[in-house]
Enzyme design. Structure first.
Site, short mmCIF file in Angstrom:
data_model
loop_
_atom_site.label_atom_id
_atom_site.label_comp_id
_atom_site.label_asym_id
_atom_site.label_seq_id
_atom_site.Cartn_x
_atom_site.Cartn_y
_atom_site.Cartn_z
N HIS A 123 3.99 -16.96 -30.23
CA HIS A 123 3.58 -16.54 -31.73
C HIS A 123 3.79 -14.80 -31.70
CE1 HIS A 123 -0.52 -15.99 -29.64
NE2 HIS A 123 -0.54 -14.75 -30.57
N ASP A 159 2.64 -22.34 -26.68
CA ASP A 159 2.52 -21.12 -27.13
C ASP A 159 3.09 -19.81 -26.45
OD1 ASP A 159 1.65 -19.01 -29.22
OD2 ASP A 159 -0.22 -19.04 -28.33
N SER A 231 -2.32 -10.29 -27.69
CA SER A 231 -1.87 -11.74 -27.66
C SER A 231 -0.94 -11.61 -26.53
CB SER A 231 -1.65 -12.19 -28.72
OG SER A 231 -2.42 -13.02 -29.62
#
Length: 508
Positions: A123, A159, A231
């Protein structure tokens, strides 16, 4: 950073091991007390007096990642078109016109090889909005050198993504063994939260095997501060190995409240290895749909709740159908691994290779049996979405409520499913059952969501095609002492049927 609620190797030089001591008298009392825990066991080496030496060795391998995205939107028509004010406000007549603008996103990552392979979250490097495309990816190292990165591969379900920058002498870190991680172990994270590059936070592992929103999410939970921008960054153990990749946070505010989640290295490394080789990630597939076994369904089936998977649909021609799996079967385990909330059927099957043969432990009509299945390959999310056409929610014709003994039918008024009604509801021509024409609003059936237009295909796995068959199935259940029945029902707005436990006690 994704959100679950508002929902994101070097040597350790020196340090002091933490120890837990008890007053001698207290220790003696604890040892003599039945069931007391002895805390005198030698602990694993913990955090150093300072993380500085560790950070100085690990930081050069941690990178900041920024993407430039191009977003195309529809611009509203000029409200002053055709008026004297048009020359002042610009634009010409007509409808909405496309408008393109740029946006940026920030995240973290880490080098895993000297020749420039980088791991991050999918992402971080995927388009963040509808109509957006990623134009470029820039990687910034700790020494502030910038590199244009190539996207080598990515896997949406895990992910994870792998990037490549040009070079041959980059510092890098290695994956560790996350299977050795324990709740209470110290961890260190380095990343780019909210654009603050090189930010270091420390904490402990708060929990293991946390289930996320995705079918394959099994996270390490930590209280080390993780925010947007972390992230894709690494979570290190005290030996400087990457045991997790920061991915999500649980937060009502969007900022860290001490509940962060990382993808375990044991799950990430095999996927990363494939992506580095330019290979796609494939997962085992049965070709069925399932539903949670809650307390009501467990009571209707006379089995334990939160154990097993109730099959409510089987796709024709797919592995489950070829192996003889049927709606109403309860799959209890895969290759001896029990299905639980932490180990779902999708998770266990997805971790098996396509083409492999697995054994399913199945409960059917109260009897256990083992069924071998050769797995297929899981379709992409887009392919799966294309298979779930939504039916027209228009309801079926009604029948006067007065014509039915509502006590005998658990509060339902039903009529046979004719070809005309099936076409109206856009159901498969082979569908058999009765259509709910009306429902007692005070019944448990209404509470469970049964309404006009729902098709009931079976009751306690007995096919029903008329009101008489529905009544007979309910009477048999009552005669056996059952308090509820399990109806296999398909709502007009749903692409598939589901099992619905309905009380037959309340409708007397």
């Amino acid at each position: 950073m994704r959100y679950a609620y508002a929902i994101t190797s070097a040597l350790l030089l020196g340090g002091a091991a933490a120890t837990l001591t008890l007053n001698p008298s207290d220790a003696q009392t604890a040892q003599n007390e039945p069931g007391a825990i002895n805390a005198a066991a030698a602990p694993r080496a913990g955090a150093p007096m300072s993380f500085a030496d560790m950070v100085s060795r690990l930081s050069p391998a941690v990178v900041n990642i920024s993407t430039t995205q191009r977003i195309t939107t529809q611009q509203q028509a000029n409200p002053f078109s055709g008026t004297p004010f048009e020359q002042f406000f610009g634009g010409r007549g007509g409808g909405a016109t496309p408008r393109t603008q740029e946006a940026q996103s920030l995240g973290s990552g880490f080098l895993i090889s000297s020749d420039g392979y980088i791991v991050t979250n999918n992402h971080v490097v995927s388009a963040g909005a509808e109509g957006a495309t990623v134009e470029s990816i820039t990687v910034t190292l700790a020494d502030q050198k910038e590199y244009k990165a190539k996207l080598v591969g990515r896997d949406e379900l895990s992910d994870l993504a792998v990037l490549k920058i040009d070079g041959a002498t980059f510092p890098f870190v290695r994956f560790g063994d996350s299977r050795q991680a324990r709740v209470g172990d110290w961890v260190l994270t380095i990343g780019n939260p909210l654009g603050q590059s090189g930010t270091v936070t420390a904490g402990i592992i708060s929990a293991l095997n946390r289930v996320g929103q995705g079918p394959y999410d099994r996270f390490i939970q930590t209280d080390a501060a993780i925010n947007r921008g972390n992230s894709g960054g690494p979570m290190f153990d005290m030996q400087g190995n990457v045991i997790g990749i920061n991915s999500q946070i649980l937060s009502p505010t969007g900022g860290s409240i001490g509940i962060g989640f990382a993808i375990p290295a044991e799950q990430a490394k095999p996927i990363v290895d494939k992506l580095m080789k330019g290979q796609s990630v494939s997962r085992g597939y049965l070709g069925l749909t399932q539903q949670e076994i809650n307390a009501d369904i467990a009571a209707a089936l006379n089995i334990a709740k939160d154990r097993g998977a109730l099959v409510n649909g089987v796709s024709p021609g797919e592995p489950a159908a070829r192996a003889g799996i049927r709606p109403g079967d309860v799959i209890l385990s895969v290759n001896g691994k029990e299905i639980t909330a932490q180990q779902s059927l999708t998770y266990l099957v997805g971790n098996e290779a396509p083409g492999s043969r697995v054994t399913l432990d199945v409960l059917r009509d109260g009897k256990r049996q083992q069924i071998p299945v050769t797995l297929g390959t899981r379709p992409s999310n887009d392919q799966l979405a294309a298979q779930t056409e939504r039916f027209d929610p228009d309801s079926a014709p009604t029948t006067p409520r007065a014509s039915t003994n509502l006590s005998a039918t658990a509060g339902l008024v039903v009529q046979p499913l004719t070809p005309a009604i099936a076409r109206q509801l856009r159901l498969d021509a082979t569908t058999r059952g009765v259509v709910v024409a009306d429902v007692d609003p005070n019944s448990d059936a209404a509470t469970k969501g049964l309404r006009r237009g729902v098709v009931i295909q079976s009751v306690n796995r007995q096919p029903v095609t008329s009101e008489a068959e529905l009544i007979r199935a309910i009477q048999q259940a009552r005669a056996s002492g059952a308090k509820q029945v399990l109806m296999y029902a398909q709502a007009p707005g749903s692409p598939m049927a589901a099992f619905v436990p309905v009380s037959i006690e309340a409708a007397k």
